[in-house]
Design an enzyme around this catalytic site. Sequence first.
Site, PDB file in Angstrom:
ATOM      1  N   ASP A 188       0.833  -1.196   0.000  1.00 33.99           N
ATOM      2  CA  ASP A 188       0.000   0.000   0.000  1.00 33.99           C
ATOM      3  C   ASP A 188       0.878   1.259   0.000  1.00 33.99           C
ATOM      4  OD1 ASP A 188      -2.393   1.416   0.048  1.00 33.99           O
ATOM      5  OD2 ASP A 188      -3.258   0.156   1.606  1.00 33.99           O
ATOM      6  N   ASP A 214     -10.869   2.593  -3.931  1.00 35.46           N
ATOM      7  CA  ASP A 214     -11.294   1.260  -3.504  1.00 35.46           C
ATOM      8  C   ASP A 214     -12.708   0.944  -3.963  1.00 35.46           C
ATOM      9  OD1 ASP A 214      -8.946   1.305  -2.099  1.00 35.46           O
ATOM     10  OD2 ASP A 214      -9.841   1.021  -0.130  1.00 35.46           O
TER      11      ASP A 214
END
Length: 561
Positions: free
Chosen positions: A170, A243
Amino acid sequence: MPPRPRAALPCLTAAALLALALVPAPAAAEPTATWDAPLALTPPMGWNNWAHYMCDIDEAKVVANADALVSTGLAAKGYDTVTVDDCWMLKERDAEGNLVTDTVKFPHGMAWLGEYLHAKGLKFGIYEDAGSLTCERYPGSGSPEGGGPDHYARDARLFASWKVDYVKMDGCNLWVPPGKTKEQAYRDAYNSVARALRDSGRPMVLSASAPAYFQQGEWGGSDWHKVLDWVGETGQLWREGRDIKVYAPNAPATSRWSSVLGNYGYNRWLGRYAGPGNWNDPDFLIAGAPGLTDAESRSQVGLWAMMAAPFILSSDVSALTPGGLAALGNTRLIGLDQDPLGRQGAVVSSNATFEVLARPLANGDRAVAVLNRSGSPRDVSVPLADVGLPPACVADAEDLWTGRRTEVVDALTGRLGAHDTAVWRLTPRGCAEAVPTGQINGLGAKCADGASTSGVGSVVLGTCTAGADQRWTLGGGGRLKLAGECLTARAGGLVELADCAPGRQAGQSWSHRRDGTLVEETGGQCLTAPAAPATPDAPAERLRLTACGDHQVDQAWSLPV
């Protein structure tokens, strides 16, 4: 706070699997080998917990979903990498600087979990962050705020010692050193991550989240395009945008369809970056999970397959709806997604109701999909010529949902339910090679339009209508053709449609580069989209040639394939 991509999972190739058997696992101390064999030659497949469980994750849930992948038959069909996302570790490293597994959540530890998954014939994926802290503020691998040593190499060796196969990295809380731009800092960090994984002695697929931290709307900004241009140097796949909407246990019926369309929206223009070993990742498959109808589940699977996107589930696998499970397990759609040519499909035509995509396949076949965006059933008809097949072509068309085969001479037809997507595989019979045909999309996901709204032969950028005046073909000699005429550069920087000259001709030969620019070969200038009209009723400005800039968003174009 930047977007928090929770991305992907891999499927190693046969070559990589053989190498896994040949390369011994290194000790946690020093690397023993450098891994240079290609990984993820087809889009990764598997499962990740984030979009369903978020931080409510533990060993029992991971094991249960791994077992369900096997018992449902999904693992045997390719969904074989199980990745544990954020929140698996303690908030502090140990005295030696190593990450520490939260043994309340994972009582047997991560090495045991890897062994368990491998014994099931699965692969093991794990989450970390290129910044100093993960998105949920657990220890990251990067330098602390203000500078200092990073943990990239140490963490890579630890993951290798646990026999990890896949790392989702990430990009929260990444320190930007003085004198560097954010984009430069991310590039340095992810190159360091990639180097550490290569030097660990174990092949580990890298899912890089860097682009998602630069996304600005569907078409993106300059830095987003810069990151997309280099991220393939670091990882085999990358999360490039926001997302997918996570499951809401307190409101399980909440629709997630708009999130699916949104992620499809930003991913559909980026096919120039995709190919074996490099994949655009629009985030998790939530087909069959709460928040999608069966039709919407089919659409997500179909659209992701057309885009050669990773097939990574994020759901309670044991609770998938029968319709969702059937879509996810459809071997014809999986075969489409995993086509070894690795070309991402492109948009043929789009409007408020329908979207048509085409994708070239390794054996010369051509896949075609039609999305019904509307809330009502619709009749569809897609002429073969509109998806690049030559006149008088006959094709065998296989409906990939049902397996039914028909002979098609003129057009693909059918009736499509609300929010559903039809997908066919076309096998031409005795036809010339297909010609890339469809929209040329530019700034704001608008369409290059040959309607003569600003003078004879003019080309403008307008709202996509699925009309014939927006259906381009890519011809020999670098020509871009519309209705039999060629996009032509003129004096003063204007471009227009004009009669096509034979061969490669000055002003009519164009190169589409990796950064998305369309360069007129003679003068070396770039096709540039005009600024948005000052008022809705203002006449559209014509497309022009200007000096090529550095990843200018008004010079990025998506072309047919």
